[in-house]
Design a protein around this motif. Structure first.
Motif, short mmCIF file in Angstrom:
data_model
loop_
_atom_site.label_atom_id
_atom_site.label_comp_id
_atom_site.label_asym_id
_atom_site.label_seq_id
_atom_site.Cartn_x
_atom_site.Cartn_y
_atom_site.Cartn_z
N GLN A 120 0.99 -1.57 0.25
CA GLN A 120 -0.14 0.13 0.22
C GLN A 120 0.75 0.92 0.16
O GLN A 120 2.04 1.06 0.67
N ASP A 121 0.19 2.33 -0.39
CA ASP A 121 0.77 3.46 -0.13
C ASP A 121 -0.16 4.68 0.90
O ASP A 121 -1.13 4.27 0.76
N ILE A 122 0.98 5.51 1.18
CA ILE A 122 0.37 6.14 2.02
C ILE A 122 0.63 8.19 1.95
O ILE A 122 1.92 7.88 2.22
N VAL A 123 0.12 8.59 1.88
CA VAL A 123 0.19 10.05 1.72
C VAL A 123 -0.13 10.24 2.78
O VAL A 123 -2.10 10.67 3.58
N GLY A 124 0.53 11.61 3.83
CA GLY A 124 0.38 11.42 4.83
C GLY A 124 0.81 13.61 5.00
O GLY A 124 1.32 14.08 4.67
N ILE A 125 -0.32 14.37 5.73
CA ILE A 125 -0.69 15.38 5.98
C ILE A 125 0.15 15.91 8.04
O ILE A 125 -0.70 14.86 7.62
N LYS A 126 0.40 16.93 7.88
CA LYS A 126 0.47 16.78 9.52
C LYS A 126 0.52 18.33 9.54
O LYS A 126 1.16 19.31 9.25
N LEU A 127 -0.46 19.24 11.06
CA LEU A 127 -0.22 20.64 10.42
C LEU A 127 0.09 20.33 12.57
O LEU A 127 -0.63 20.51 13.53
N LYS A 128 1.15 21.37 12.79
CA LYS A 128 0.64 22.05 14.02
C LYS A 128 0.54 22.51 14.73
O LYS A 128 0.35 23.85 13.87
N ASP A 136 8.00 25.23 26.16
CA ASP A 136 7.29 26.00 26.89
C ASP A 136 7.94 24.59 28.22
O ASP A 136 6.93 23.68 27.80
N GLN A 137 8.53 24.86 28.40
CA GLN A 137 9.31 23.87 29.87
C GLN A 137 8.54 24.42 30.82
O GLN A 137 8.47 24.03 31.79
N ASP A 138 8.70 26.30 31.02
CA ASP A 138 7.74 26.48 32.25
C ASP A 138 6.22 25.89 32.29
O ASP A 138 5.68 26.87 33.37
N ASN A 139 5.46 26.14 31.98
CA ASN A 139 4.43 25.86 32.24
C ASN A 139 3.83 24.15 31.62
O ASN A 139 4.81 23.54 31.21
N TRP A 140 2.45 23.44 31.79
CA TRP A 140 2.36 21.96 31.37
C TRP A 140 1.95 22.49 29.74
O TRP A 140 1.63 20.34 29.11
N GLN A 141 1.91 22.85 28.75
CA GLN A 141 1.39 23.04 27.86
C GLN A 141 1.79 21.94 26.57
O GLN A 141 3.40 22.35 26.05
N PRO A 142 1.79 21.17 25.97
CA PRO A 142 2.58 20.58 24.93
C PRO A 142 1.80 20.74 23.18
O PRO A 142 1.53 22.05 23.75
N GLN A 143 3.37 19.92 22.48
CA GLN A 143 2.81 20.67 21.35
C GLN A 143 1.74 19.55 20.78
O GLN A 143 1.63 18.96 21.10
N VAL A 144 0.56 20.36 19.86
CA VAL A 144 -0.64 19.59 19.75
C VAL A 144 0.07 19.64 17.57
O VAL A 144 -0.50 20.50 17.67
N ALA A 145 -0.37 18.86 17.24
CA ALA A 145 -1.48 18.30 15.57
C ALA A 145 -1.86 17.59 15.53
O ALA A 145 -2.26 16.57 16.19
N ILE A 146 -2.38 18.39 14.27
CA ILE A 146 -3.73 17.48 13.67
C ILE A 146 -2.79 16.74 12.44
O ILE A 146 -1.89 17.22 11.59
#
Length: 301
Positions: A120-128, A136-146
């Motif tokens: 199978q072939d796979i085409v992917g896309i991701k957006l932060k 973001d080391q001084d808070n709880w905020q993670p990096q989030v992407a879809i």
């Protein structure tokens, strides 16, 4: 000499194209490799940046928000009865957008599936969409992407004697489909710890290698995936991963994937990942838990 006119025009066109290509090459900056070592992750089995089994919110490559990164990868997983090979390319743009293209080949080695071949072939896309892995080391905020992965299955090979040439004949509803996912990744530098959680909407059987949907169920399911990594030093990361799976097919009592991995980053140009993976049952024809080694090489910038 009118007969020379077509050749002169053609030569002029070629010269103009060559000049334009050279100008473009000169104007395109080289990747700045401005991000910290290992912060792009490795390439997972479906071509996205992250761990080995699951995508992370990281953007592949080492390009900063003013640059880009490109890499290529090759991966092989070998179990008692099967082998999976994956190869592809991925690009990360401005530490914001990731695009990937990969191909998977799955083969059998034990009767009655010793001649089986699935591709199978796979085409992917991701957006932060939020957060930053490092700042973001001084808070709880993670990096989030879809992200999303479009997958297209090829014809089934090796089962022609049984009259099977398509995954639909194995119970799948379709031979193509799309996975959607949301990933959140938190790096805690003080503790040398990386934690990732991914929620995936999918109908894919064995990542899509056995098609999409099935004779048992044919609807999107929300499937959790988890990764935990410990930074032994700045070049070596050890960790664990878990990925839940659907059970759509009567011929495949599909089980969750999990692994233990060690990723080595000798430089920003290359990474090597070694893992021991547990893939569960693959089909009722070879009903045993499939375990084996996972090895992946990534090169790029």
């Amino acid at each position: 000499m009118p007969y020379l006119k077509p050749y002169l025009i053609a030569g002029l066109q070629v010269s103009c194209m060559a000049y334009a290509s050279a100008a473009t090459a000169q104007s395109l900056p080289l990747p700045d490799k401005g991000r910290l070592l290992a912060t792009g992750g490795v390439i997972q089995l479906e071509g996205a940046g992250g761990g080995g089994l699951t995508p992370w919110a990281t953007i592949t490559g080492y390009g900063s928000e003013d640059s880009y990164g490109v890499n290529a990868h090759i991966t092989q997983v070998s179990t008692q009865d099967y082998r999976l090979q994956t190869a592809g390319v991925a690009v990360g743009i401005a530490d914001k957008l990731e695009m990937s293209l990969s191909s998977q080949k799955f083969t059998g080695s034990l009767a009655p599936l010793d001649k089986l071949e699935l591709q199978q072939d796979i085409v992917g896309i991701k957006l932060k969409v939020a957060g930053d892995l490092v700042t973001d080391q001084d808070n709880w905020q993670p990096q989030v992407a879809i992200g999303a992965m479009y997958k297209r299955n090829h014809a089934v090979k090796g089962l022609e004697a049984l009259g099977i040439t398509s995954v639909k004949q194995l119970g799948a509803v379709g031979d193509s489909g799309v996975d959607y996912y949301l990933s959140a990744t938190k790096l805690i530098l003080d503790q040398s710890l990386l934690i990732n959680g991914t929620l995936r909407l999918s109908k894919a059987n064995q990542m899509g290698l056995l098609g999409f949907g099935g004779d048992k169920r044919n609807h999107y399911q929300l499937l959790p995936e988890v990764s935990v990594g410990y930074l032994i030093n700045r070049k070596l990361v050890a960790g664990l991963e878990y990925r839940s799976k659907p059970q759509n097919l009567a011929v495949d009592n599909e089980k969750a994937y999990y692994d233990a991995f060690l990723a080595w980053f000798p430089s920003k140009a290359v990474s090597l990942t070694l893992a021991y993976a547990h893939l569960g049952d693959i089909t009722v024809f070879n009903p045993k838990n499939q375990r084996g080694w996972y090895l992946s090489l990534q090169i790029g910038n």
